[in-house]
Design a protein around this motif. Structure first.
Motif, PDB file in Angstrom:
ATOM      1  N   GLY A  11       1.129  -1.305   0.143  1.00  0.00           N
ATOM      2  CA  GLY A  11       0.428  -0.329   0.052  1.00  0.00           C
ATOM      3  C   GLY A  11       0.267   1.591   0.180  1.00  0.00           C
ATOM      4  N   SER A  12       1.738   1.249  -0.089  1.00  0.00           N
ATOM      5  CA  SER A  12       2.694   2.565   0.371  1.00  0.00           C
ATOM      6  C   SER A  12       3.770   2.499  -1.184  1.00  0.00           C
ATOM      7  N   ILE A  13       4.443   1.499  -1.204  1.00  0.00           N
ATOM      8  CA  ILE A  13       6.029   1.429  -2.240  1.00  0.00           C
ATOM      9  C   ILE A  13       5.204   1.155  -3.538  1.00  0.00           C
ATOM     10  N   GLU A  14       4.662  -0.899  -3.600  1.00  0.00           N
ATOM     11  CA  GLU A  14       4.176  -1.267  -4.540  1.00  0.00           C
ATOM     12  C   GLU A  14       3.336  -2.592  -5.467  1.00  0.00           C
ATOM     13  N   ASP A  15       2.369  -2.378  -5.460  1.00  0.00           N
ATOM     14  CA  ASP A  15       1.179  -2.859  -4.872  1.00  0.00           C
ATOM     15  C   ASP A  15       1.694  -4.126  -6.222  1.00  0.00           C
ATOM     16  N   ASN A  16       2.480  -4.938  -6.147  1.00  0.00           N
ATOM     17  CA  ASN A  16       3.278  -5.608  -7.513  1.00  0.00           C
ATOM     18  C   ASN A  16       3.591  -6.894  -6.895  1.00  0.00           C
ATOM     19  N   ALA A  17       2.086  -7.519  -6.519  1.00  0.00           N
ATOM     20  CA  ALA A  17       2.237  -9.279  -6.484  1.00  0.00           C
ATOM     21  C   ALA A  17       0.609  -9.026  -6.248  1.00  0.00           C
ATOM     22  N   ASP A  18      -0.130 -10.809  -6.966  1.00  0.00           N
ATOM     23  CA  ASP A  18      -1.866 -10.793  -7.577  1.00  0.00           C
ATOM     24  C   ASP A  18      -2.892 -10.788  -6.662  1.00  0.00           C
ATOM     25  N   PHE A  19      -2.062 -11.759  -5.456  1.00  0.00           N
ATOM     26  CA  PHE A  19      -2.824 -11.285  -3.546  1.00  0.00           C
ATOM     27  C   PHE A  19      -2.069 -11.392  -2.734  1.00  0.00           C
ATOM     28  N   TYR A  20      -2.541 -11.424  -1.885  1.00  0.00           N
ATOM     29  CA  TYR A  20      -2.586 -10.768  -0.550  1.00  0.00           C
ATOM     30  C   TYR A  20      -2.582 -12.080   1.106  1.00  0.00           C
ATOM     31  N   ILE A  21      -2.304 -12.690   1.650  1.00  0.00           N
ATOM     32  CA  ILE A  21      -2.873 -12.708   2.890  1.00  0.00           C
ATOM     33  C   ILE A  21      -2.616 -12.177   4.171  1.00  0.00           C
ATOM     34  N   ALA A  22      -3.092 -11.303   4.815  1.00  0.00           N
ATOM     35  CA  ALA A  22      -3.017 -10.690   6.031  1.00  0.00           C
ATOM     36  C   ALA A  22      -3.161 -11.413   6.699  1.00  0.00           C
ATOM     37  N   ASP A  23      -2.671 -12.705   8.208  1.00  0.00           N
ATOM     38  CA  ASP A  23      -2.730 -12.964   8.796  1.00  0.00           C
ATOM     39  C   ASP A  23      -2.493 -12.550  10.389  1.00  0.00           C
ATOM     40  N   ASP A  54       4.158   6.417  11.835  1.00  0.00           N
ATOM     41  CA  ASP A  54       4.553   6.096  10.080  1.00  0.00           C
ATOM     42  C   ASP A  54       4.242   4.443   9.774  1.00  0.00           C
ATOM     43  N   VAL A  55       3.933   4.343  11.021  1.00  0.00           N
ATOM     44  CA  VAL A  55       3.629   2.376  10.722  1.00  0.00           C
ATOM     45  C   VAL A  55       2.199   2.164  11.031  1.00  0.00           C
ATOM     46  N   SER A  56       1.146   2.455  10.315  1.00  0.00           N
ATOM     47  CA  SER A  56       0.174   2.128   9.809  1.00  0.00           C
ATOM     48  C   SER A  56      -0.168   1.506   8.288  1.00  0.00           C
ATOM     49  N   PRO A  57      -0.754  -0.172   8.454  1.00  0.00           N
ATOM     50  CA  PRO A  57      -1.221  -1.193   7.522  1.00  0.00           C
ATOM     51  C   PRO A  57      -2.659  -0.272   7.503  1.00  0.00           C
ATOM     52  N   LYS A  58      -3.106   0.453   8.531  1.00  0.00           N
ATOM     53  CA  LYS A  58      -5.286   0.990   7.510  1.00  0.00           C
ATOM     54  C   LYS A  58      -4.793   1.860   6.337  1.00  0.00           C
ATOM     55  N   GLU A  59      -3.503   2.585   6.773  1.00  0.00           N
ATOM     56  CA  GLU A  59      -3.839   3.265   5.851  1.00  0.00           C
ATOM     57  C   GLU A  59      -3.368   2.832   4.386  1.00  0.00           C
ATOM     58  N   ALA A  60      -2.253   1.595   4.562  1.00  0.00           N
ATOM     59  CA  ALA A  60      -1.735   1.484   3.161  1.00  0.00           C
ATOM     60  C   ALA A  60      -2.694   0.820   2.472  1.00  0.00           C
ATOM     61  N   VAL A  61      -3.532   0.107   3.367  1.00  0.00           N
ATOM     62  CA  VAL A  61      -4.691  -0.688   3.139  1.00  0.00           C
ATOM     63  C   VAL A  61      -5.664  -0.829   1.621  1.00  0.00           C
ATOM     64  N   SER A  62      -5.898   1.196   2.079  1.00  0.00           N
ATOM     65  CA  SER A  62      -7.102   1.727   0.907  1.00  0.00           C
ATOM     66  C   SER A  62      -6.031   2.041  -0.226  1.00  0.00           C
ATOM     67  N   ASN A  63      -5.597   1.875  -0.178  1.00  0.00           N
ATOM     68  CA  ASN A  63      -4.327   2.185  -1.898  1.00  0.00           C
ATOM     69  C   ASN A  63      -4.180   0.703  -2.393  1.00  0.00           C
ATOM     70  N   ILE A  64      -4.171  -0.612  -1.834  1.00  0.00           N
ATOM     71  CA  ILE A  64      -3.992  -1.992  -2.600  1.00  0.00           C
ATOM     72  C   ILE A  64      -5.424  -1.994  -3.378  1.00  0.00           C
ATOM     73  N   GLU A  65      -4.725  -2.473  -4.819  1.00  0.00           N
ATOM     74  CA  GLU A  65      -5.941  -2.614  -5.541  1.00  0.00           C
ATOM     75  C   GLU A  65      -6.094  -4.787  -5.251  1.00  0.00           C
ATOM     76  N   SER A  66      -5.090  -5.119  -5.018  1.00  0.00           N
ATOM     77  CA  SER A  66      -5.649  -6.696  -5.539  1.00  0.00           C
ATOM     78  C   SER A  66      -5.818  -7.373  -4.547  1.00  0.00           C
ATOM     79  N   PRO A  67      -6.752  -8.601  -4.941  1.00  0.00           N
ATOM     80  CA  PRO A  67      -7.390  -9.147  -3.790  1.00  0.00           C
ATOM     81  C   PRO A  67      -6.447  -9.343  -2.232  1.00  0.00           C
ATOM     82  N   ILE A  68      -6.723  -9.105  -1.413  1.00  0.00           N
ATOM     83  CA  ILE A  68      -6.426  -9.918  -0.014  1.00  0.00           C
ATOM     84  C   ILE A  68      -7.208 -10.517   1.035  1.00  0.00           C
ATOM     85  N   LEU A  69      -6.824 -11.340   1.537  1.00  0.00           N
ATOM     86  CA  LEU A  69      -8.031 -12.307   2.111  1.00  0.00           C
ATOM     87  C   LEU A  69      -7.181 -11.460   3.925  1.00  0.00           C
TER      88      LEU A  69
END
Length: 319
Positions: free
Chosen positions: A177-189, A232-247
């Protein structure tokens, strides 16, 4: 005379307060920057005993050990596991205090689902370099280097996913979400949504302190000592920029990183997403306590958002 005594007492009080603040700030940031890691041998023996690591499989598996240069100035150690004749690959990002051995359980799962895997040690963990742990802030740049290296090997046409657990999940979301959305999917456990909230939660859980003052003090010293802010460490802010699917995955019994944090990020995420809540499991134990259902969930996610899309894209290119 009285004025002199007041000045003296005031000076002593101010000095003592400053000293106490400094000691507290250093103490808290030491706990964060140099968090006690699990012994590598302990992790290895634990995974063997729990039958989550198959030593014979690992020995016979086609693999390549790699050292990747981090933009942070050290090397990241990883292993590219290739049991299958496929380019499709999942990068696995472990949690704080663990190492790449903790990721092997997921490697076997992804082998069954048709993927090779790349497991690696975060900075200051396992065999990787780096002096401090930053809970995703610097780790996200290491992950970027890993993604670029793996992508250069498998090519742009291969499916690439990133699976993160705990701090590794937060790192994954920060990277995407803050550098590059360069994967086809993400799983956040069991990722935390905001590091300041997580630090506050841990302080309240482990001490009698109920104010935000310790977090603010820790932030001041963290900026001085390690060059970044807790905010500076806020995954919630980053998530709004991610277009690829997330589980998103979280166990409802997790009282270290609260499941509400994953719920917050699920609500913020736009586009393709899934959320699986497990009734059973403490922090980072969703897979360990629910292996069959966990794999079924990942398979469902991949079939819905990844494999179908890849097939549609292939058909589109052919026509």
């Amino acid at each position: 005379m009285k004025r002199g005594r007041v000045f003296l007492f005031s000076s002593i009080f101010t000095t003592a307060l400053s000293a106490a603040t400094t000691v507290f700030g250093i103490f808290v940031t030491n706990k964060l920057m140099y968090i006690k890691k699990k012994d590598d041998r302990f992790i290895y023996d634990r995974e063997i005993k729990a039958q989550r690591f198959d030593e014979a499989w690992y020995k016979n598996c086609r693999k390549e050990e790699m050292l990747i240069d981090s933009p942070n100035g050290y090397q990241v150690k990883g292993v590219f596991l290739q049991p299958l004749d496929t380019k499709n690959t999942v990068i696995i990002s472990h949690g704080v205090t663990e190492n790449k051995m903790n990721s092997m359980k997921y490697a076997r799962m992804y082998e069954r689902l048709g993927f090779n895997t790349f497991v690696f040690d975060h900075r200051r963990h396992g065999e990787s370099g780096g002096k401090t742990t930053s809970y995703g802030h610097y780790e996200k740049f290491d992950l970027q280097a890993v993604v670029q290296t793996v992508r250069s090997i498998i090519g742009d046409d291969a499916i690439l996913g990133i699976h993160g657990e705990s701090m590794g999940a937060a790192t994954t979301l920060l990277y995407a979400g803050s550098i590059e959305d360069n994967a086809d999917f993400y799983i956040a456990d069991c990722a935390f949504s905001d590091f300041s909230k997580q630090v506050s939660h841990v302080i309240k859980k482990s001490t009698v302190l109920r104010t935000q003052l310790p977090v603010h003090l820790a932030n001041i010293f963290l900026r001085i000592r390690d060059g970044y802010s807790i905010w500076d460490v806020s995954p919630k802010e980053a998530v709004s920029n991610i277009e690829s699917p997330i589980l998103f995955v979280h166990s409802l019994q997790d009282d270290f990183i609260l499941p509400e944090m994953s719920e917050e990020m699920y609500e913020v995420k736009k586009g393709p997403k899934m959320f699986k809540k497990f009734e059973k499991g403490a922090h980072a134990q969703s897979f360990n306590d629910n292996p069959v259902e966990y794999e079924k969930t990942v398979k469902e996610f991949l079939e819905k958002y990844v494999f179908n899309q890849a097939n549609l894209q292939s058909v589109s290119e052919e026509t």
